[in-house]
Design an enzyme around this catalytic site. Structure first.
Site, PDB file in Angstrom:
ATOM      1  N   ASP A   1      -2.598  10.584   3.444  1.00  0.00           N
ATOM      2  CA  ASP A   1      -3.985  10.172   3.593  1.00  0.00           C
ATOM      3  C   ASP A   1      -4.771  11.195   4.403  1.00  0.00           C
ATOM      4  OD1 ASP A   1      -6.361   8.832   3.667  1.00  0.00           O
ATOM      5  OD2 ASP A   1      -5.724   7.365   5.170  1.00  0.00           O
TER       6      ASP A   1
ATOM      7  N   GLU B   1      -9.313   3.628   2.052  1.00  0.00           N
ATOM      8  CA  GLU B   1      -8.793   3.687   0.685  1.00  0.00           C
ATOM      9  C   GLU B   1      -7.653   2.708   0.431  1.00  0.00           C
ATOM     10  OE1 GLU B   1      -5.542   5.071   2.686  1.00  0.00           O
ATOM     11  OE2 GLU B   1      -7.614   5.660   3.069  1.00  0.00           O
TER      12      GLU B   1
ATOM     13  N   ASP C   1     -12.045   6.969   3.652  1.00  0.00           N
ATOM     14  CA  ASP C   1     -10.841   6.774   4.463  1.00  0.00           C
ATOM     15  C   ASP C   1     -10.446   5.304   4.538  1.00  0.00           C
ATOM     16  OD1 ASP C   1      -8.673   7.568   5.974  1.00  0.00           O
ATOM     17  OD2 ASP C   1      -9.757   7.501   7.877  1.00  0.00           O
TER      18      ASP C   1
ATOM     19  N   ARG D   1      -7.269  -0.400   1.216  1.00  0.00           N
ATOM     20  CA  ARG D   1      -7.730  -1.709   0.731  1.00  0.00           C
ATOM     21  C   ARG D   1      -8.143  -1.645  -0.743  1.00  0.00           C
ATOM     22  NH1 ARG D   1     -12.160  -1.875   5.337  1.00  0.00           N
ATOM     23  NH2 ARG D   1     -10.402  -0.736   6.264  1.00  0.00           N
TER      24      ARG D   1
ATOM     25  N   ASP E   1       1.609   6.640   5.549  1.00  0.00           N
ATOM     26  CA  ASP E   1       0.638   5.629   5.137  1.00  0.00           C
ATOM     27  C   ASP E   1       1.105   4.814   3.937  1.00  0.00           C
ATOM     28  OD1 ASP E   1      -1.684   4.355   5.802  1.00  0.00           O
ATOM     29  OD2 ASP E   1      -2.998   5.650   4.634  1.00  0.00           O
TER      30      ASP E   1
ATOM     31  N   LYS F   1       0.852  -1.200   0.000  1.00  0.00           N
ATOM     32  CA  LYS F   1       0.000   0.000   0.000  1.00  0.00           C
ATOM     33  C   LYS F   1       0.884   1.245   0.000  1.00  0.00           C
ATOM     34  CE  LYS F   1      -3.014   2.645   3.120  1.00  0.00           C
ATOM     35  NZ  LYS F   1      -3.651   2.667   4.457  1.00  0.00           N
TER      36      LYS F   1
ATOM     37  N   LYS G   1     -10.199  12.965   7.948  1.00  0.00           N
ATOM     38  CA  LYS G   1      -9.696  12.621   9.270  1.00  0.00           C
ATOM     39  C   LYS G   1      -9.686  13.854  10.172  1.00  0.00           C
ATOM     40  CE  LYS G   1      -6.415   9.049   7.695  1.00  0.00           C
ATOM     41  NZ  LYS G   1      -6.851   7.904   8.530  1.00  0.00           N
TER      42      LYS G   1
END
Length: 470
Positions: free
Chosen positions: A240, A319, A317, A321, A258, A235, A247
């Protein structure tokens, strides 16, 4: 740092003297005094002076239970004292195993990490040659330790880098340079090619950012056959914001981290290439910036994916996956690897479950789980298997798409994310998901703010090394 092997220790020069807890008897011949105030406790060190005025650093290896994290004691010694070292220093390695020598070098190299890369004034490091004295041949081990330590430092630098510099394109450029230096193949797919090939989930996540997404495909072939032994998927969310499901501002600046999973994948492929292992691996990094803009994807949208499955967006959020789904589908459809492993800083849920001491491990392959768990304990990059019960799968149900990206429930979040990813593996028998959210980035004795840990490089490399031997 430069590392070399010598057969004898010059006791008139500076040297490092490793010692196990309460076992000074084994090094008594090198001590200038009979009873130093030192007992060999783990991660401790004591400075003595020899008859020639040379420095003798006693370094504590601790007990047997500390063997897995031996690099930490060498890292601390170097971090605390290397400013006093001359151009060279020795390590008495006669009583160290090959694994202990390797870990010693990793620790010494990790102490060279410069977290202040973007400061206007930086301390100048002087070059030091470290000689390991042993009657055994340790040259190959020294090289492996140096490569491993350097790789850990490089991926820490990536994770700690600010998001205005570390864009998806930056990661692609990093991979291309790495491939040229370490001699493996790198392909960076950009916007037009991603659209053409159908990386729809990756494109959806990156729609709201001026920094367009990329997919990086790194290929190392250490065997003559074309069969892919292991595919790694990382990933690579370079920042993010949470997207429209934004967030809170607290700790939002840490969301530059991230892409910790991507950093591991990039680093491992480079390291395996440098070690010239006889194995074929492919590393896939799906990288995007999850930002807020008029073009951002929305909660309630239904998007497509590389697999052809449609996904209802409940939370923008969730995202990570989504980009991993495309990476996994690409690997399964095009590479057909024997083993498929993805790594991601995926959920806060896994942190609430395991804290900061282990990654969440998800797989149906118990033999693979045991191997990874054993390796994790041996290198002190631990994993803990979490359940993938069939009953949890109902949380992925969507009335209007093939599945949804978020359950909306406060429980079993890490498992729900893992089962979402499983939906894109075509039931691969040797698939494993590692949620490294709690171990990739956090507090450190070497920084005042949270920073990258380097977790994952040794874990995945040792897994690959084991498969390369078979």
């Amino acid at each position: 740092m430069t590392y070399k092997h010598t057969k004898t220790l010059d006791t008139s020069k500076d040297f490092i003297l490793p010692c196990r807890k309460d076992n000074l008897q084994t090094i008594k011949d090198f001590l200038p005094i009979a009873k130093p105030d030192f007992d060999g406790s783990f991660s401790t060190h004591q400075l003595l002076y020899g008859s020639q005025g040379n420095r003798i650093y006693l370094i504590g290896l601790g007990e047997e239970k500390h063997s897995a994290q031996l690099e930490k004691t060498f890292q601390k010694l170097a971090f605390d004292t290397q400013k006093y070292w001359d151009k060279s220093i020795q390590v008495y390695a006669e009583d160290l195993t090959e694994d202990e020598v390797r870990k010693a070098v990793i620790g010494l190299e990790m102490a060279q990490y410069e977290i202040g890369e973007f400061k206007s004034k930086k301390e100048k490091q002087h070059k030091i040659t470290i000689s390991f004295s042993s009657t055994k041949s340790v040259k190959k081990i020294l090289d492996e330790g140096k490569y491993t330590g350097e790789t850990i430092n490089k991926i820490k630098g990536l994770v700690d880098a600010p998001p205005n510099i570390k864009t998806p394109e930056f990661l692609g450029n990093w991979a291309e340079k790495s491939a040229k230096d370490a001699k493996y193949k790198c392909t960076v797919l950009k916007h037009k090619e991603l659209k053409k090939q159908g990386f729809e989930a990756v494109l959806s996540v990156g729609k709201g950012s001026v920094n367009k997404p990329v997919v990086i495909i790194n290929e190392y072939n250490g065997k003559t056959s074309k069969k892919v032994d292991i595919a790694l998927v990382g990933k690579g969310i370079t920042f993010d914001s949470g997207g429209l499901s934004i967030k809170p501002s607290t700790n939002l600046h840490y969301m530059k981290s991230d892409m910790g999973g991507a950093a591991v994948v990039l680093g491992v492929v480079e390291l395996i290439a440098k070690l010239k292992l006889k194995i074929n691996i492919v590393g896939i990094v799906c990288s995007a910036e999850n930002a807020v803009d008029a073009e951002s994807y929305r909660p309630g949208d239904v998007i497509n994916s590389y697999s052809g499955k449609t996904i209802e967006i409940i939370d923008t959020d969730a995202e990570g996956r989504l980009v991993l789904a495309d990476g996994l589908s690409y690997a399964v459809k095009n590479l057909k690897p024997d083993y498929l492993i993805d790594l991601a800083t995926l959920t806060g849920s896994v942190v609430r479950t395991l804290g900061y001491e282990a990654a969440g491990m998800f797989t149906h392959n118990e033999a693979m789980a045991k191997t990874m768990s054993d390796i994790g304990y041996n290198v002190h990059e631990r994993v803990w298997q979490l359940p993938m019960f069939e009953e949890y799968k109902s949380d992925l149900h969507s009335d209007i798409a093939d599945l949804r990206n978020f359950s909306g429930k406060p429980l079993t979040g890490a498992t729900n994310a893992a089962q979402f990813l499983e939906s894109f593996t075509e039931d691969h028998e040797n698939w494993m998901h590692l949620d490294i959210a709690g171990v990739s980035f956090g507090s450190s004795p070497y920084a005042k703010m949270k920073s990258a840990s380097g977790y994952g490089i040794q874990l995945i490399t040792e897994f690959i090394k084991e498969k390369a031997l078979k």
